[in-house]
Design a protein around this motif. Structure first.
Motif, PDB file in Angstrom:
ATOM      1  N   GLU A  71       0.832  -1.212   0.000  1.00 57.43           N
ATOM      2  CA  GLU A  71       0.000   0.000   0.000  1.00 57.43           C
ATOM      3  C   GLU A  71       0.860   1.252   0.000  1.00 57.43           C
ATOM      4  O   GLU A  71       0.629   2.181  -0.772  1.00 57.43           O
ATOM      5  N   ARG A  72       1.879   1.254   0.846  1.00 56.38           N
ATOM      6  CA  ARG A  72       2.734   2.444   0.942  1.00 56.38           C
ATOM      7  C   ARG A  72       3.488   2.670  -0.371  1.00 56.38           C
ATOM      8  O   ARG A  72       3.668   3.802  -0.808  1.00 56.38           O
ATOM      9  N   ASN A  75       1.171   3.930  -3.214  1.00 52.87           N
ATOM     10  CA  ASN A  75       0.751   5.320  -3.054  1.00 52.87           C
ATOM     11  C   ASN A  75       1.768   6.299  -3.629  1.00 52.87           C
ATOM     12  O   ASN A  75       1.454   7.438  -3.901  1.00 52.87           O
ATOM     13  N   GLU A  76       2.996   5.832  -3.794  1.00 55.96           N
ATOM     14  CA  GLU A  76       4.055   6.765  -4.192  1.00 55.96           C
ATOM     15  C   GLU A  76       4.725   6.432  -5.499  1.00 55.96           C
ATOM     16  O   GLU A  76       5.397   7.269  -6.091  1.00 55.96           O
ATOM     17  N   GLY A 100      -2.844  -2.811  -4.037  1.00 52.21           N
ATOM     18  CA  GLY A 100      -2.210  -1.913  -5.000  1.00 52.21           C
ATOM     19  C   GLY A 100      -1.207  -2.587  -5.924  1.00 52.21           C
ATOM     20  O   GLY A 100      -0.593  -1.917  -6.758  1.00 52.21           O
TER      21      GLY A 100
ATOM     22  N   ARG B  15      -7.226   1.063  -7.412  1.00 51.51           N
ATOM     23  CA  ARG B  15      -6.446   1.823  -6.448  1.00 51.51           C
ATOM     24  C   ARG B  15      -5.404   2.722  -7.109  1.00 51.51           C
ATOM     25  O   ARG B  15      -5.247   3.874  -6.733  1.00 51.51           O
ATOM     26  N   SER B  16      -4.690   2.199  -8.123  1.00 54.11           N
ATOM     27  CA  SER B  16      -3.618   3.017  -8.688  1.00 54.11           C
ATOM     28  C   SER B  16      -4.173   4.171  -9.519  1.00 54.11           C
ATOM     29  O   SER B  16      -3.613   5.255  -9.528  1.00 54.11           O
ATOM     30  N   ARG B  18      -6.953   5.680  -8.826  1.00 53.91           N
ATOM     31  CA  ARG B  18      -7.397   6.610  -7.800  1.00 53.91           C
ATOM     32  C   ARG B  18      -6.229   7.438  -7.264  1.00 53.91           C
ATOM     33  O   ARG B  18      -6.294   8.664  -7.179  1.00 53.91           O
ATOM     34  N   LYS B  19      -5.145   6.739  -6.921  1.00 52.11           N
ATOM     35  CA  LYS B  19      -3.972   7.429  -6.357  1.00 52.11           C
ATOM     36  C   LYS B  19      -3.386   8.402  -7.367  1.00 52.11           C
ATOM     37  O   LYS B  19      -2.956   9.495  -7.013  1.00 52.11           O
ATOM     38  N   GLU B  22      -5.592  11.453  -7.469  1.00 54.80           N
ATOM     39  CA  GLU B  22      -5.429  12.245  -6.242  1.00 54.80           C
ATOM     40  C   GLU B  22      -4.117  13.018  -6.299  1.00 54.80           C
ATOM     41  O   GLU B  22      -4.045  14.174  -5.895  1.00 54.80           O
ATOM     42  N   HIS B  23      -3.106  12.351  -6.828  1.00 54.46           N
ATOM     43  CA  HIS B  23      -1.810  12.980  -7.052  1.00 54.46           C
ATOM     44  C   HIS B  23      -1.967  14.201  -7.959  1.00 54.46           C
ATOM     45  O   HIS B  23      -1.267  15.196  -7.815  1.00 54.46           O
TER      46      HIS B  23
END
Lengths: 273, 202
Positions: A71-72, A75-76, A100, B15-16, B18-19, B22-23
């Motif tokens: 997940e972490r 997110n990046e 993810g 999820r990706s 979405r991220k 959001e980014h």
């Protein structure tokens, strides 16, 4: 033009820090290499084409740590992420994709229950199902129609045997036939690791890499043994691999992903720079 | 803040996307609720998996999608989400698509080339569109697919070469529905820039 992919692999283990990247030689003797999320970010900045996380503890506790690490990272880092290690059921696949990951890599469980590949591919799509095949050279040539005899570099005949449980258990299964089977079952890709080469810095195992690349329609990721960028070059040119995975040379600072790609580009291998 | 709705029809890793959005500074809702979709500033049609399953899962939303597209607001289809924008596909037997863009979805022919087409390939820009603002020609993006979109020049925004030339990005006649065969949310900084561009036109 479609480029050859360079994929750093992060073997992640559970510890008090909540997940550390380690790297061993022939699957044992582990050295610590750093925090998985930080390494993932670094490799992304260097131009890695994808990332692979292998959960080498794969225990129940390890799994929840791994979910957190995925997940972490997701997110990046906005490049494809494959996660493997201890994936045993459709529910495991779902959990990891939901965290993810873009693909899952299935190894021992695929050998134990090949239907898992088929079901996972039907539910989630072939593009996210990678079958990891660990194999070991076997020069004991018996008269057996179920083995595929290849010629090693020095002309010795050998077949490649699938091994499971992180290389600890031979299966008697021929790697070439197994690869064809997992393609039929719906794998989108094969991650091929030579146990004889893993962590050795001696270069990829070319005979088996070339054989699988030629025989299969799905992409082959070569893994095990990279010690320098020229080994990558050999994997692409002689082994005809679609992608090359490496761990040690990147973790311990010998070469960056960028160095490797620049070397390959100079030798006319299409890479994304 | 722009509100982007990712249409949830039970397929794929959302999820990706979405991220990535959001980014890009958007507020993101994952939903299959028609009123949510109609209230969005922009809509994403995601998707991985099979064409037939996608059309089956989205069957209840066909009127909503039409109404939304007719409102003139932007929609972006990604990967299979691009393919279902087309008239039809040959995947899993002839299946009808949303028909928002004329053309069909075909499988890569059997050849020496690996299928799926997987990895980073470069795209050639065929037309100007704000979605590609600031994106250089021949930039690399991440693909993973076995079927490709075959459409006319007029509807092709960018193309890619893999054994044959195919549409890497498409647009409808009105210019508000775009599609990418590649995954912007997996294409590093280049892809994030495209998502920012999308949010900007919403």
């Amino acid at each position: 033009m479609l480029t050859k992919r360079i994929i750093p692999c992060l073997d992640v283990t559970l510890d008090e820090a909540g997940g550390t990247v380690v790297k061993g030689i022939e699957f044992v003797d582990l050295r610590k290499a750093g925090d998985p999320v930080e390494l993932a970010k670094r490799y992304n900045e260097q131009g890695a084409d994808e990332l692979v996380f292998l959960d080498i503890t794969a225990s129940h506790e390890g799994r929840s740590t791994m979910i957190d690490v995925i997940e972490r990272t997701a997110n990046e880092v906005f490049i494809p992420l494959t996660v493997g290690g201890g994936i045993n059921s459709i529910e495991d696949v779902r959990q990891i994709l939901r965290a993810g990951a873009d693909k899952v890599s299935i190894n021992t469980s695929a050998v134990k229950k090949p239907q898992l590949i088929k079901e996972a591919s039907e539910i989630f799509g072939a593009q996210c199902i990678v079958t990891a095949i660990d194999c070991k050279r076997n020069t004991n040539i018996v008269d057996n129609p179920d083995i595929t005899i290849l010629e090693l570099e020095d002309g010795t005949p050998a077949w490649y045997e699938v091994v499971i449980y992180g290389g600890r258990q031979p299966t008697g299964i021929d790697a070439v036939q197994w690869a064809k089977k997992v393609e039929e079952l719906g794998s989108g890709e094969i991650l091929l690791t030579s146990m004889d080469r893993d962590g050795t810095y001696d270069g990829f195992d070319i005979p088996i890499t070339k054989k699988l690349s030629e025989e299969l329609e799905i992409p082959i990721i070569a893994s095990g043994g990279v010690g320098n960028p020229d080994h990558m070059y050999e994997g692409f040119v002689k082994g005809k691999a679609d992608a090359a995975l490496a761990a040690s040379i990147f973790h311990f600072g010998e070469y960056t992903v960028k160095d490797t790609k620049e070397y390959l580009k100079e030798k006319s291998i299409p890479v994304r720079l | 803040m722009k509100k982007i709705v990712i249409i949830d029809y039970g397929l794929g890793n959302l999820r990706s996307v979405r991220k990535g959005l959001e980014h890009a500074g958007a507020s993101v809702v994952i939903s299959s609720d028609p009123s949510e979709i109609m209230s969005a500033d922009g809509v994403i049609m995601p998707g991985v998996g099979a064409f037939k399953d996608a059309m089956k899962n989205i069957a209840g939303l066909l009127d909503t999608i039409d109404d939304y597209v007719n409102s003139g607001k932007p929609m972006l289809g990604i990967c299979l989400g691009q393919q279902i924008l087309m008239s039809r596909s040959e995947e899993g037997g002839e299946t009808t698509g949303l028909d928002l863009i004329r053309g069909e979805v075909l499988r890569f022919p059997h050849s020496d080339l690996k299928v799926p087409h997987m990895g980073w390939n470069s795209i050639t820009m065929n037309q100007k569109h704000p979605f590609f603002e600031g994106i250089p020609d021949n930039t690399y993006v991440y693909f993973v697919h076995s079927f490709y979109v075959d459409t006319g020049e007029k509807n092709t925004l960018a193309s890619c070469e893999y054994g044959k030339n195919f549409a890497a990005s498409i647009v409808n006649d009105a210019g508000n529905v775009i599609g990418t065969q590649f995954h912007p949310e997996k294409s590093g900084d280049t892809g994030l820039k495209m998502l920012r561009n999308f949010v900007a036109i919403c």
